[in-house]
Design a protein around this motif. Structure first.
Motif, short mmCIF file in Angstrom:
data_model
loop_
_atom_site.label_atom_id
_atom_site.label_comp_id
_atom_site.label_asym_id
_atom_site.label_seq_id
_atom_site.Cartn_x
_atom_site.Cartn_y
_atom_site.Cartn_z
N GLU A 555 -56.70 28.10 -3.16
CA GLU A 555 -56.23 29.44 -3.48
C GLU A 555 -55.34 29.97 -2.38
OE1 GLU A 555 -56.57 31.06 -6.23
OE2 GLU A 555 -57.79 29.45 -7.14
N ALA A 556 -55.63 29.62 -1.11
CA ALA A 556 -54.79 30.08 0.00
C ALA A 556 -53.42 29.42 -0.06
CB ALA A 556 -55.49 29.76 1.32
N ALA A 557 -53.40 28.14 -0.45
CA ALA A 557 -52.11 27.45 -0.56
C ALA A 557 -51.27 28.09 -1.66
CB ALA A 557 -52.34 25.96 -0.84
N ARG A 558 -51.91 28.48 -2.75
CA ARG A 558 -51.17 29.15 -3.80
C ARG A 558 -50.63 30.48 -3.34
NH1 ARG A 558 -55.09 28.27 -9.07
NH2 ARG A 558 -54.81 25.98 -9.26
N ALA A 559 -51.37 31.12 -2.48
CA ALA A 559 -50.94 32.45 -2.03
C ALA A 559 -49.75 32.36 -1.09
CB ALA A 559 -52.10 33.16 -1.36
N GLY A 560 -49.58 31.23 -0.50
CA GLY A 560 -48.42 31.08 0.38
C GLY A 560 -48.68 31.64 1.75
N GLU A 561 -47.62 32.38 2.26
CA GLU A 561 -47.70 32.89 3.63
C GLU A 561 -48.82 33.90 3.76
OE1 GLU A 561 -46.74 32.85 7.53
OE2 GLU A 561 -45.89 31.61 5.96
N SER A 562 -49.09 34.71 2.77
CA SER A 562 -50.14 35.76 2.86
C SER A 562 -51.53 35.16 2.87
CB SER A 562 -50.02 36.72 1.68
OG SER A 562 -50.17 35.99 0.47
N GLY A 563 -51.69 33.94 2.41
CA GLY A 563 -53.03 33.35 2.39
C GLY A 563 -53.26 32.39 3.51
N ARG A 564 -52.35 32.33 4.52
CA ARG A 564 -52.52 31.36 5.60
C ARG A 564 -53.78 31.66 6.40
NH1 ARG A 564 -47.34 30.55 9.23
NH2 ARG A 564 -46.62 29.83 7.18
N GLY A 565 -53.98 32.88 6.73
CA GLY A 565 -55.20 33.23 7.53
C GLY A 565 -56.48 32.91 6.77
N PHE A 566 -56.45 33.15 5.51
CA PHE A 566 -57.63 32.84 4.71
C PHE A 566 -57.86 31.35 4.65
CE2 PHE A 566 -59.85 32.28 0.64
CZ PHE A 566 -60.96 33.08 0.88
N ALA A 567 -56.75 30.54 4.69
CA ALA A 567 -56.88 29.09 4.69
C ALA A 567 -57.53 28.60 5.95
CB ALA A 567 -55.48 28.44 4.50
N VAL A 568 -57.20 29.23 7.11
CA VAL A 568 -57.83 28.84 8.38
C VAL A 568 -59.34 29.09 8.30
CG1 VAL A 568 -57.94 29.33 10.84
CG2 VAL A 568 -55.73 29.23 9.70
N VAL A 569 -59.68 30.21 7.76
CA VAL A 569 -61.12 30.52 7.65
C VAL A 569 -61.80 29.53 6.73
CG1 VAL A 569 -62.77 32.25 6.84
CG2 VAL A 569 -60.76 32.95 8.11
N ALA A 570 -61.13 29.17 5.63
CA ALA A 570 -61.74 28.21 4.71
C ALA A 570 -61.94 26.88 5.37
CB ALA A 570 -60.85 28.07 3.47
N MET A 571 -60.99 26.46 6.25
CA MET A 571 -61.14 25.19 6.96
C MET A 571 -62.34 25.27 7.91
SD MET A 571 -57.13 24.21 7.71
CE MET A 571 -57.58 22.74 8.63
N GLU A 572 -62.50 26.40 8.60
CA GLU A 572 -63.64 26.54 9.52
C GLU A 572 -64.97 26.50 8.74
OE1 GLU A 572 -63.82 26.60 12.75
OE2 GLU A 572 -61.63 26.42 12.98
N VAL A 573 -64.97 27.15 7.60
CA VAL A 573 -66.21 27.14 6.79
C VAL A 573 -66.50 25.74 6.32
CG1 VAL A 573 -67.22 27.94 4.62
CG2 VAL A 573 -66.01 29.54 6.09
N GLN A 574 -65.42 25.00 5.95
CA GLN A 574 -65.62 23.62 5.51
C GLN A 574 -66.17 22.78 6.64
OE1 GLN A 574 -62.02 21.77 4.07
NE2 GLN A 574 -63.12 19.99 3.18
N GLY A 575 -65.67 23.01 7.90
CA GLY A 575 -66.20 22.27 9.05
C GLY A 575 -67.67 22.58 9.30
N LEU A 576 -68.00 23.83 9.20
CA LEU A 576 -69.41 24.22 9.40
C LEU A 576 -70.30 23.60 8.32
CD1 LEU A 576 -69.09 28.01 10.32
CD2 LEU A 576 -69.79 26.13 11.82
N ALA A 577 -69.78 23.57 7.10
CA ALA A 577 -70.58 22.97 6.03
C ALA A 577 -70.77 21.51 6.27
CB ALA A 577 -69.89 23.22 4.68
N SER A 578 -69.74 20.83 6.80
CA SER A 578 -69.87 19.40 7.08
C SER A 578 -70.89 19.17 8.17
CB SER A 578 -68.49 18.83 7.48
OG SER A 578 -67.58 18.96 6.42
N ARG A 579 -70.81 20.00 9.24
CA ARG A 579 -71.78 19.83 10.34
C ARG A 579 -73.21 20.13 9.84
NH1 ARG A 579 -67.57 22.24 13.28
NH2 ARG A 579 -68.59 24.28 13.18
N SER A 580 -73.36 21.12 8.97
CA SER A 580 -74.71 21.44 8.43
C SER A 580 -75.25 20.29 7.62
CB SER A 580 -74.65 22.70 7.57
OG SER A 580 -74.28 23.80 8.34
N ALA A 581 -74.37 19.65 6.85
CA ALA A 581 -74.82 18.51 6.05
C ALA A 581 -75.23 17.38 6.95
CB ALA A 581 -73.70 18.09 5.09
N ASP A 582 -74.45 17.13 8.04
CA ASP A 582 -74.83 16.05 8.97
C ASP A 582 -76.19 16.36 9.62
OD1 ASP A 582 -72.47 14.80 8.33
OD2 ASP A 582 -71.36 15.65 10.06
#
Length: 701
Positions: A555-582
Motif C-alpha cells: 500500500e505504501a508503494a502504491r501511495a508513492g512519495e507520500s507513503g514512503r515513511g509508512f513503508a519504512v515503518v512497515a519494514m521495521e514491523v516486518q523485521g520485528l515479526a521475523s525476529r519474534s518468529a525466530d
C-alpha cells in the motif's frame, strides 16, 4: 419426793391460777396505761402537725392572692409566712417520732415533697403556676399531714379519748376547708370579675366546712358548739363577706370588699378554729395522761393485792404442809425404830381421830405382830443353826482331806433330810475324782513316752527342711539370674524395634518426598505444554504481523512519495515479526528439550519411589519379626518371673516349715517336761480304795 413438796405441789395449781388471772389483769392495765400515754404523746405531736398545717394553709392563701394579683397583693405577707413555715419545717421531723412509727410511708412522701418546696416557691415567684396548680400542690401537702394525723389516731386508739380525737380531726378538716375557701376568695377578689369556677369551688368548700363543724359537734355531743363558734367576733366579721361572695354570680355587688380584707377576716376565723383545735388537743392530752395515771394506780393496787393473795395462799399451804408433815414425821420415826428392832418406842397420836389416828393404830398393831414374829424367828434360827453346824463340820473335814490329797475319805452317817444331798454329792465327787486321777496317772505315762518320740521326729524334720531350704535358695538365685538376662535381652529387642520403627518412619517420609517430586515434575510438564501453546500463538501472531507488514509495504508503494515513511515503518514491523518468529522457534526448541528432560526426571523419580516402597515393605517385615520376637521375649520374661516368684514363695514356706519344725520340737520337749510334772503331782494323791484308807474323824453332832 417429800410429802411437804407433794402437799405444796397440790396447792400450786390454785396459786398458779390466781397468779395467771392476776397477771392477765396486770398486763391489761399496763397495756391500757401505755396506750393512754402513747395517746398523750401523739396528741402533743398532733399539735406540731396542726401548727405546720396552719402555716401551710396561710402560705397557700398568700400564694393564691399573690399569683392572682400578679404580685400586687400579699408580697410582704407571703415572704414573712414562708419564713415562719421554714422555721416549723426545720424542727418538724425531729418533733414527731411517733408519726414516723405510725405512718412511715406517709412521712417519707411528706419529706420528699417538703424538700421540693423551694422549687415550688420559685415557680410561684416567676408566675409559672396558676392558682389551681399551686393550691393543689399545697393542698396535697396538707392532705398528707392530715392523713398522717389519721394514721396516728388509728395507731393510738383509746376509748377514753376517741371522741376528742375524732372531733379534733373534724375541726382540722373544717379548718382546711376554710383555708381553701380563703384562697379561693382571695383569688376571685384579686380579679376584676369573680370567676364562675372559683365561685363554685368556694361554695363547695364553705359547705364542707359547715359539715365538718356539725360532725365535730355531734361527736362531742355539744349541739351548742356551732352557735358558740358563730358567736365569735371572727365569725361575725366573716359572715357578711361570705354572703357577699355568695351573691356575686347572682347580681350581687362586691362593694368595698377586697382581697386583703377577705384574707384578714378568713385568717382570723381560721385562727379561731385553730384555738378550738388546740383546746381539743390539750383536753385529749390531759385526759389521756389522767386516765394513764389512774391506770397506773390501778396497776399498782392490783399488783399489791395479787402479791398479798399469793403470799397468803403460799403461807396457808406451807402451814398445812408443815402441820401434816410434822405428825407424819413422828410416826415415820417410830416406824424406823421398829424396823431397827427397838420396840420399846411409844406410838403417838394413837387416840387421835382421822387419818393420822388410824395410821398410828396401824403402826401399833404392826409393833405387836413384829415382836411376835421376831421371837418365833429366833427359835427357828436356833434349830437351823444346829443343822447348819453339822453341814459345816462335814464340809470342813472333807475339805481338809482334799487339802491333804486324800481321796479315800467317805461319810456314811446321814444328815438332815434337806442337807443330806451334800453328803451324797461329796461321796460321789471323791469317788469320781479318784477314778479320774487314776486314769490321768495312766495317761500321763503314755504322754511322756510319746512326747520323747515326737521330739526325735521333730528334730529329724528340722534337719531335712533346712537342707531343702538351701536347695530351693540356690535354684531361686539361678532362676533370678536367668530372669535378669532375659530382661536385658528383651530391652535390647525393644531398642532394635524402636530403630526399625524409626527407619520405617523415615522411609514413609522419603516416599512422601518422592511422591511430591513426581507431582512437581508433572506440574512442570504441564507448564511446559502451556508454554508451547503460548509460543505457537506467538508464531501465529508473527506470521500475521509479517503479512500485515507486506500489505502495508504494498500500500505504501502504491501511495508513492507520500507513503514512503509508512513503508519504512512497515519494514521495521516486518523485521520485528521475523525476529519474534525466530525467538518463538528457539523457545519452542528449548521447551521440547526441557519436556524431554522433565520426562526423564519423572521416570527416575518414579523408579526411586518404587525402590523406596520395596525398602519400606522390607522394613515392615523386619518390624513385624522384631515385634513377634519382643512379644515372645516378654512372655518368657513373665513366665520366668512367675517361676522366680514361685521359688521365692516356696523358699519362704520352707523357712516357715523350719520354724514350725523347731516349734514342734520345742513343744514336744515342753510336753515331755509337763508330763513329768503332771506325773509327780498325781503321785501325791492317795488313790487307794476307801476300805484301805484311815477311818474318818468323828464329827460334831
Amino acid at each position: 419426793m417429800s410429802l411437804r413438796l407433794i402437799l405444796l405441789g397440790a396447792l400450786s395449781p390454785l396459786l398458779a391460777l390466781v397468779l395467771y388471772f392476776s397477771g392477765q389483769e396486770l398486763l391489761r392495765l399496763n397495756r391500757n396505761a401505755e396506750a393512754l400515754e402513747r395517746v398523750a404523746r401523739i396528741a402533743n405531736e398532733a399539735e406540731v402537725f396542726a401548727d405546720l398545717v396552719h402555716a401551710l394553709q396561710k402560705e397557700r392563701g398568700y400564694s393564691a392572692g399573690f399569683t392572682s394579683s400578679r404580685g400586687k397583693n400579699f408580697a410582704a405577707d407571703l415572704a414573712a409566712q414562708r419564713q415562719a413555715t421554714d422555721a416549723l419545717l426545720a424542727k418538724f421531723f425531729d418533733a414527731v417520732p411517733a408519726a414516723e412509727t405510725a405512718a412511715p410511708m406517709t412521712m417519707a412522701t411528706l419529706r420528699e415533697q417538703t424538700d421540693a418546696m423551694p422549687d415550688l416557691r420559685a415557680k410561684i415567684d416567676r408566675f409559672t403556676l396558676s392558682v389551681p396548680e399551686l393550691a393543689g400542690t399545697y393542698t396535697g401537702l396538707v392532705d398528707l399531714l392530715l392523713a398522717a394525723g389519721r394514721q396516728m389516731r388509728d395507731f393510738a386508739r383509746s376509748p377514753a379519748t376517741r371522741a376528742l380525737m375524732e372531733a379534733r380531726e373534724e375541726i382540722g378538716l373544717a379548718k382546711e376547708s376554710a383555708g381553701l375557701a380563703r384562697a379561693m376568695g382571695a383569688t376571685g377578689l384579686g380579679t376584676d370579675v369573680f370567676p364562675q369556677q372559683v365561685h363554685r369551688r368556694f361554695m363547695e368548700l364553705t359547705a364542707r366546712e359547715n359539715a365538718s363543724l356539725a360532725r365535730a359537734a355531734l361527736v362531742l355531743q355539744r349541739p351548742a358548739l356551732l352557735d358558740e363558734l358563730r358567736a365569735t367576733p371572727a365569725a361575725q366579721a366573716l359572715a357578711p363577706m361570705v354572703e357577699t361572695i355568695s351573691a356575686l354570680p347572682y347580681g350581687g355587688a362586691r362593694g368595698t370588699l377586697t382581697a386583703p380584707a377577705w384574707f384578714a377576716a378568713s385568717t382570723a376565723w381560721i385562727d379561731a378554729l385553730r384555738e378550738v383545735e388546740t383546746g381539743l388537743s390539750t383536753q385529749t392530752s390531759a385526759l389521756a395522761l389522767a386516765t394513764a395515771q389512774e391506770a397506773r394506780r390501778a396497776l399498782m393496787i392490783t399488783g399489791a393485792l395479787t402479791l398479798l393473795v399469793a403470799l397468803a395462799t403460799a403461807g396457808t399451804g406451807v402451814l398445812i404442809a408443815e402441820f401434816v408433815t410434822r405428825r407424819l414425821g413422828r410416826l415415820t420415826s417410830v416406824m424406823m425404830d421398829f424396823v431397827e428392832g427397838r420396840f420399846e418406842a411409844w406410838v403417838p397420836y394413837i387416840d387421835s381421830r382421822g387419818e393420822i389416828g388410824r395410821m398410828a393404830q396401824s403402826i401399833y398393831r404392826f409393833k405387836q405382830l413384829s415382836r411376835a414374829a421376831i421371837e418365833k424367828r429366833a427359835e427357828d434360827e436356833a434349830r437351823l443353826n444346829a443343822r447348819h453346824q453339822q453341814v459345816v463340820d462335814l464340809v470342813t473335814e472333807g475339805l481338809n482331806a482334799l487339802a491333804r490329797a486324800d481321796l479315800t475319805l467317805r461319810f456314811d452317817e446321814p444328815l438332815a433330810e434337806e442337807y443330806d444331798a451334800i453328803r451324797n454329792d461329796f461321796n460321789t465327787a471323791t469317788a469320781r475324782l479318784r477314778e479320774v486321777m487314776r486314769a490321768v496317772s495312766g495317761t500321763v505315762g503314755e504322754i511322756e513316752e510319746r512326747s520323747r518320740g515326737l521330739r526325735g521326729s521333730a528334730a529329724d524334720l528340722s534337719e531335712r527342711t533346712t537342707a531343702q531350704v538351701e536347695t530351693i535358695s540356690s535354684t531361686a538365685e539361678t532362676v533370678s539370674g536367668l530372669t535378669s538376662t532375659l530382661a536385658e535381652t528383651n530391652g535390647a529387642l525393644k531398642d532394635v524395634k524402636d530403630l526399625a520403627d524409626e527407619a520405617k518412619g523415615r522411609a514413609d517420609r522419603s516416599g512422601e518426598v518422592v511422591r511430591n517430586a513426581v507431582a512437581a515434575m508433572d506440574r512442570i510438564a504441564e507448564s511446559s505444554g502451556r508454554i508451547a501453546q503460548i509460543t505457537a500463538v506467538i508464531e501465529d501472531i508473527s506470521f500475521q504481523t509479517n503479512l500485515l507488514a507486506l500489505n502495508a509495504g504494498v500500500e505504501a508503494a502504491r501511495a508513492g512519495e507520500s507513503g514512503r515513511g509508512f513503508a519504512v515503518v512497515a519494514m521495521e514491523v516486518q523485521g520485528l515479526a521475523s525476529r519474534s518468529a525466530d525467538a518463538a522457534l528457539e523457545i519452542k526448541g528449548l521447551i521440547e528439550e526441557s519436556a524431554r528432560e522433565v520426562s526423564g526426571g519423572v521416570n527416575l523419580v518414579g523408579e526411586t519411589g518404587e525402590a523406596l516402597q520395596a525398602i519400606l515393605e522390607q522394613i515392615l517385615r523386619v518390624d513385624e519379626v522384631l515385634s513377634n520376637i519382643s512379644a515372645a521375649a516378654e512372655a518368657q520374661n513373665r513366665e520366668l518371673q512367675g517361676v522366680n516368684n514361685a521359688m521365692t514363695r516356696l523358699r519362704d514356706l520352707t523357712s516357715q516349715n523350719i520354724e514350725v519344725a523347731d516349734a514342734s520340737r520345742d513343744a514336744s520337749t515342753e510336753l515331755a517336761e509337763g508330763a513329768q510334772r503332771l506325773s509327780a503331782l498325781v503321785s501325791e494323791f492317795d488313790l487307794r480304795a476307801p476300805q484301805d484308807a484311815h477311818p474318818p474323824q468323828s464329827r460334831a453332832a
